[in-house]
Design an enzyme around this catalytic site. Sequence first.
Site, PDB file in Angstrom:
ATOM      1  CG  ASP A  18      -7.041   3.826   3.262  1.00 29.89           C
ATOM      2  OD1 ASP A  18      -8.121   4.337   2.889  1.00 29.89           O
ATOM      3  OD2 ASP A  18      -6.872   3.333   4.398  1.00 29.89           O
TER       4      ASP A  18
ATOM      5  NE  ARG B 123      -9.608  -1.841   4.207  1.00 32.08           N
ATOM      6  CZ  ARG B 123      -8.510  -2.338   4.749  1.00 32.08           C
ATOM      7  NH1 ARG B 123      -7.962  -3.432   4.256  1.00 32.08           N
ATOM      8  NH2 ARG B 123      -7.941  -1.727   5.772  1.00 32.08           N
TER       9      ARG B 123
ATOM     10  CG  HIS C  93      -8.367   7.100   5.985  1.00 32.92           C
ATOM     11  ND1 HIS C  93      -8.828   7.784   7.081  1.00 32.92           N
ATOM     12  CD2 HIS C  93      -7.980   5.884   6.444  1.00 32.92           C
ATOM     13  CE1 HIS C  93      -8.702   7.026   8.159  1.00 32.92           C
ATOM     14  NE2 HIS C  93      -8.206   5.855   7.795  1.00 32.92           N
TER      15      HIS C  93
ATOM     16  CD  GLU D 209     -10.178   1.240   7.525  1.00 29.87           C
ATOM     17  OE1 GLU D 209      -9.355   0.596   6.876  1.00 29.87           O
ATOM     18  OE2 GLU D 209      -9.935   2.315   8.086  1.00 29.87           O
TER      19      GLU D 209
ATOM     20  CD  GLU E 157      -8.234   0.690   2.892  1.00 26.67           C
ATOM     21  OE1 GLU E 157      -7.149   0.225   2.488  1.00 26.67           O
ATOM     22  OE2 GLU E 157      -8.477   0.914   4.085  1.00 26.67           O
TER      23      GLU E 157
ATOM     24  NE  ARG F 182      -1.961   2.095   3.545  1.00 27.41           N
ATOM     25  CZ  ARG F 182      -2.587   2.657   4.586  1.00 27.41           C
ATOM     26  NH1 ARG F 182      -3.834   2.311   4.879  1.00 27.41           N
ATOM     27  NH2 ARG F 182      -1.974   3.530   5.351  1.00 27.41           N
TER      28      ARG F 182
ATOM     29  CE1 TYR G  44      -5.003   6.334   7.733  1.00 23.77           C
ATOM     30  CE2 TYR G  44      -4.673   6.033   5.369  1.00 23.77           C
ATOM     31  CZ  TYR G  44      -4.817   5.511   6.635  1.00 23.77           C
ATOM     32  OH  TYR G  44      -4.748   4.159   6.811  1.00 23.77           O
TER      33      TYR G  44
ATOM     34  CD1 TRP H 173      -7.567  12.285   9.992  1.00 23.88           C
ATOM     35  CD2 TRP H 173      -8.102  10.188  10.573  1.00 23.88           C
ATOM     36  NE1 TRP H 173      -6.405  11.575  10.105  1.00 23.88           N
ATOM     37  CE2 TRP H 173      -6.698  10.288  10.459  1.00 23.88           C
ATOM     38  CE3 TRP H 173      -8.680   8.964  10.918  1.00 23.88           C
ATOM     39  CZ2 TRP H 173      -5.856   9.212  10.694  1.00 23.88           C
ATOM     40  CZ3 TRP H 173      -7.858   7.892  11.149  1.00 23.88           C
ATOM     41  CH2 TRP H 173      -6.434   8.013  11.040  1.00 23.88           C
TER      42      TRP H 173
ATOM     43  CD  GLU I  93      -4.279  -2.436   6.809  1.00 20.03           C
ATOM     44  OE1 GLU I  93      -5.493  -2.594   7.055  1.00 20.03           O
ATOM     45  OE2 GLU I  93      -3.717  -1.333   6.848  1.00 20.03           O
TER      46      GLU I  93
HETATM   47  C1  GCO Z   1      -6.102   1.032   7.318  1.00 17.86           C
HETATM   48  C2  GCO Z   1      -6.886   1.954   8.164  1.00 17.86           C
HETATM   49  C3  GCO Z   1      -6.211   2.437   9.394  1.00 17.86           C
HETATM   50  C4  GCO Z   1      -7.237   3.172  10.262  1.00 17.86           C
HETATM   51  C5  GCO Z   1      -7.024   2.851  11.686  1.00 17.86           C
HETATM   52  C6  GCO Z   1      -8.084   3.485  12.548  1.00 17.86           C
HETATM   53  O1  GCO Z   1      -6.424   0.947   6.155  1.00 17.86           O
HETATM   54  O2  GCO Z   1      -5.228   0.375   7.854  1.00 17.86           O
HETATM   55  O3  GCO Z   1      -7.459   2.981   7.400  1.00 17.86           O
HETATM   56  O4  GCO Z   1      -5.071   3.187   9.191  1.00 17.86           O
HETATM   57  O5  GCO Z   1      -7.186   4.534  10.042  1.00 17.86           O
HETATM   58  O6  GCO Z   1      -6.993   1.480  11.839  1.00 17.86           O
HETATM   59  O7  GCO Z   1      -8.108   2.925  13.807  1.00 17.86           O
HETATM   60 MG    MG Z   2      -8.099   2.006   5.615  1.00 16.10          MG
END
Ligand code: GCO
Ligand code: MG
Length: 403
Positions: free
Chosen positions: A210, A283, A212, A262, A236, A147, A159, A403, A339
Site C-alpha cells: 500500500d 477496494r 497510501h 478505499e 495499492e 501485504r 504508514y 497521509w 483485506e
Molecule cells: C488499508 C488502509 C487503512 C486505512 C485506514 C483508514 O489499506 O487497510 O489504507 O490502513 O489507512 O483504514 O481509516
Molecule cells: Mg489502503
Amino acid sequence: MKIERLQTIVTCPGRNFVTVKITTSDGVHGLGDATLNGRELAVRAYLEEHVFPCLVGRDPRDIEDIWQYLYRGAYWRRGPVTMTAIAAIDMALWDILGKLAGMPVYRLLGGRSRAGLMVYGHANGRDHEEAVDEVRRHVEAGYQAVRVQSGVPGLDKVYGVGPAAGFYEPAQKGLPPEERWDTALYLRHTPELFRKVREAVGPDVHLLHDAHHRLTPIEAGRLGKDLEPYRLFWLEDPTPAENQESFRLIRQHTTTPLAVGEVFNSVWDCKDLIREQLIDYIRSTLVHAGGITHLRRIADYAALYQVRTGFHGATDLSPVCMAAAVNFGLWAPNFGIQELMPHSALTDAVFPHAYRFDKGFLVMDDEVPGLGVEIDEALAAQHPYERAYLPVARLRDGAMWNW
Ligand code: GCO
Ligand code: MG
C-alpha cells in the site's frame, strides 16, 4: 411490517465503532456499520437528525426504494458522511431481510460462488528484517497473501508500521498526530524490501503493498516498474485518485496490478478507472460506498472490464461490515481478495460473528440467517466513545502532504 425503531450504538472497545440497529414491528432487528474513522459523530448526527425520522413506519423490505430515497432525496448527493449513513441503513435492511427469509444474505444475492474468501494479512516491520519475519509468520499461520509494509530509514513513522512488530492501528486517541514524509527515501527502499521478501518466501505467496496515496503519477509508474521483478499481487493507492485520468500515466509505465478505492464512496469515483481498465481491483467497501445495494452495482460494472473486488478490511471496518463483506464475497462472481486486519478479542466479544479465518480464507457456515453478526449492547456500553484521529503527513519543509 414496519420499521419501528432506529438507534445508533457508539462504542470504543479499543477503537471507535458506530453501529445502526433497526427494529421492526415484528421484533426482527438488523445491524449496519456506520463507522467513518476520525469523523464518527458526524455520521451519527446525520443518521439521528436527518435519516431516522424519515424511515419510521416504512416497510423494511423496500430496500431499493429506501436506498434511492436517501440518495436522491438528500439532494446533496454522495460524500463519505452521506454514503456511510446510507450504507449502514442498507446493511441493516439486508440483515433484516435475511432473518425474515431464514437465509444468509449471500443466498439472497444469488448464492455461493465460492467456498471462502481468500484474504491478505498485514506484515508490518519496523525494518526490512522484521518485515520479512512477519511475512514468514503469516505464511506459517496459513495466509496465502500478505501485504508488506516496512519502516524507512530516515523517517520516524511510516504508514502501516506500528510501535511493535505485528501491531498496527492508525487511529490514535487525542488530536491528529503529525508525521514527516520523504518520497525519495521511500522510493529508494521499497524495491529492496520486496527483493528480500521474495527471496525469503519464494514465488508462491501473493505479496501486496500500500503506497497510501503518497506518490505523484510518474513516481507511481516508476515504483510499479521497479517492483515488477517481484510479481506483486497489487500495488495499492499509488497516487490520490480524485483525478481518475492520472492513472493513465501510471498504466503506461508498469504492469504491476493496481488496486484503488478505499476512500471512494460511489461508482462515480471509479467509473473511468474501471471503464478504461486503469485498475485491476476495486477496494470500495460496503460501509463507505452505500452498502450492499450500491456495491453490487459497482461489482457488476467492474466485471464487464475484468476488474475484481479487493475490499478494504482494516480495523476501522467493524465486524458488522466484515460480516456483510463475507456474504458479498461468497456471492460476487468477480471477487478477487479481501483485506483482513483481525480485530481485538474485545471487539470480537462486542460483535460476535459467524465468519471465521480458516487456512488463509474467511469462511462462514451455510445457514446463518442475515449477515451473521450481533452486538452485545451491555458490553458495548461499558466502552464509551473516545475522540481519536488518523495522523496527518507533512513534508520535510512542513508543507501538508497526503497521509
Ligand atoms: C488499508 C488502509 C487503512 C486505512 C485506514 C483508514 O489499506 O487497510 O489504507 O490502513 O489507512 O483504514 O481509516
Ligand atoms: Mg489502503
